[in-house]
Write a protein that holds these residues in place. Structure first.
Motif, short mmCIF file in Angstrom:
data_model
loop_
_atom_site.label_atom_id
_atom_site.label_comp_id
_atom_site.label_asym_id
_atom_site.label_seq_id
_atom_site.Cartn_x
_atom_site.Cartn_y
_atom_site.Cartn_z
N THR A 241 37.55 37.37 44.63
CA THR A 241 36.59 36.59 45.42
C THR A 241 37.28 35.36 46.01
O THR A 241 38.26 34.85 45.47
N PHE A 242 36.72 34.92 47.11
CA PHE A 242 37.14 33.67 47.76
C PHE A 242 35.86 32.97 48.20
O PHE A 242 35.07 33.55 48.95
N VAL A 243 35.65 31.75 47.70
CA VAL A 243 34.41 31.03 48.00
C VAL A 243 34.74 29.61 48.42
O VAL A 243 35.55 28.94 47.78
N ASP A 244 34.11 29.16 49.50
CA ASP A 244 34.13 27.75 49.90
C ASP A 244 32.69 27.26 49.84
O ASP A 244 31.93 27.42 50.79
N PRO A 245 32.27 26.70 48.69
CA PRO A 245 30.87 26.30 48.53
C PRO A 245 30.44 25.18 49.47
O PRO A 245 29.24 25.03 49.70
N SER A 246 31.37 24.43 50.03
CA SER A 246 30.99 23.32 50.91
C SER A 246 30.29 23.81 52.17
O SER A 246 29.53 23.07 52.79
N VAL A 247 30.55 25.06 52.55
CA VAL A 247 29.91 25.64 53.74
C VAL A 247 29.22 26.96 53.43
O VAL A 247 28.90 27.73 54.32
N VAL B 213 49.08 21.64 57.27
CA VAL B 213 48.52 20.28 57.31
C VAL B 213 48.80 19.54 56.00
O VAL B 213 48.99 18.33 56.00
N GLY B 214 48.79 20.26 54.88
CA GLY B 214 49.07 19.66 53.60
C GLY B 214 47.84 19.20 52.82
O GLY B 214 47.96 18.65 51.73
N GLU B 215 46.65 19.38 53.41
CA GLU B 215 45.42 19.00 52.71
C GLU B 215 44.24 19.75 53.30
O GLU B 215 44.31 20.27 54.40
N LEU B 216 43.17 19.77 52.53
CA LEU B 216 41.94 20.42 52.98
C LEU B 216 41.14 19.43 53.81
O LEU B 216 41.05 18.25 53.46
N PRO B 217 40.52 19.90 54.89
CA PRO B 217 39.71 18.99 55.70
C PRO B 217 38.34 18.73 55.06
O PRO B 217 37.77 19.61 54.41
N GLY B 218 37.82 17.52 55.25
CA GLY B 218 36.46 17.19 54.82
C GLY B 218 36.20 17.51 53.36
O GLY B 218 37.01 17.24 52.49
N ASP B 219 35.03 18.12 53.12
CA ASP B 219 34.61 18.46 51.76
C ASP B 219 34.99 19.89 51.35
O ASP B 219 34.56 20.38 50.31
N HIS B 220 35.78 20.56 52.18
CA HIS B 220 36.15 21.95 51.87
C HIS B 220 36.90 22.01 50.55
O HIS B 220 37.72 21.15 50.24
N HIS B 221 36.61 23.04 49.78
CA HIS B 221 37.35 23.36 48.57
C HIS B 221 37.12 24.84 48.28
O HIS B 221 36.14 25.42 48.72
N PHE B 222 38.07 25.44 47.60
CA PHE B 222 38.05 26.88 47.42
C PHE B 222 38.03 27.26 45.94
O PHE B 222 38.75 26.68 45.13
N PHE B 223 37.22 28.24 45.61
CA PHE B 223 37.25 28.91 44.33
C PHE B 223 37.84 30.29 44.61
O PHE B 223 37.24 31.07 45.35
N ILE B 224 38.98 30.57 44.04
CA ILE B 224 39.67 31.83 44.29
C ILE B 224 39.80 32.58 42.97
O ILE B 224 40.47 32.09 42.04
N THR B 225 39.16 33.74 42.89
CA THR B 225 39.24 34.56 41.68
C THR B 225 40.18 35.72 41.96
O THR B 225 40.12 36.34 43.01
N PHE B 226 41.07 35.98 41.00
CA PHE B 226 42.05 37.05 41.17
C PHE B 226 42.26 37.80 39.86
O PHE B 226 41.97 37.30 38.78
N ASN B 227 42.76 39.02 40.01
CA ASN B 227 43.08 39.90 38.89
C ASN B 227 44.42 39.45 38.30
O ASN B 227 45.45 39.59 38.95
N THR B 228 44.38 38.93 37.09
CA THR B 228 45.62 38.42 36.48
C THR B 228 46.59 39.52 36.07
O THR B 228 47.76 39.26 35.85
#
Length: 154
Positions: free
Chosen positions: A102-108, A28-43
């Motif tokens: 971790t993967f978090v979508d705080p909007s939901v 789609v090329g964009e996130l719907p609505g207020d969705h946003h992601f916090f993605i934590t990864f092992n560098t």
């Protein structure tokens, strides 16, 4: 007697969910609505590609935010690449799914936590938490995070 490894099977399913979600966003090329992601990864995970200056700043783990502006999101079976803006400097990143913590979508109020096990982290190194640890804690408090610890055999 061989035991069923439910923990690994759950982690694979959760990674598959994130892969499908990111592929839908890439299509789609964009996130719907207020969705946003916090993605934590092992560098330090093998295959992670981030600029050296970010690796110096986050020697153990890093949390990225995928929200308003991102570019070049490309999803493969093994991971995803994305370009994010760091202080008006677009930087390409590549993150294998096995590096996710971790993967978090705080909007939901949705979140997943991946417990690190030895075979999942072949090049993981012990290092102190990065300077945004407080922000990470706030993010985790905003969402209900699924942890597999309660299901593991002691």
């Amino acid at each position: 007697m061989k035991m069923i490894d439910y923990g690994s099977m759950m982690h694979d399913a959760m990674r598959g969910l994130i892969k499908r979600l990111l592929q839908d966003i890439a299509d789609v090329g964009e996130l719907p609505g207020d969705h946003h992601f916090f993605i934590t990864f092992n560098t330090m995970y093998a295959g992670v590609l981030i600029p050296d200056w970010l690796l110096e700043r986050y020697p153990d783990e890093m949390t990225i935010v995928v929200q308003h502006w991102f570019d070049n999101l490309n999803v493969t079976d093994e991971g995803f690449s994305i370009t994010l803006n760091f202080g008006d400097s677009p930087e390409p990143l590549y993150i294998p799914f096995l590096a996710l913590r971790t993967f978090v979508d705080p909007s939901v109020e949705f979140g997943l936590r991946f417990e690190q096990i030895e075979e999942d982290a072949p090049e993981a190194a012990e290092a102190p938490m990065h300077e945004n640890a407080e922000a990470d804690d706030e993010i985790r408090e905003e969402a209900q995070v699924v942890s597999l610890d309660s299901f593991r055999k002691q």
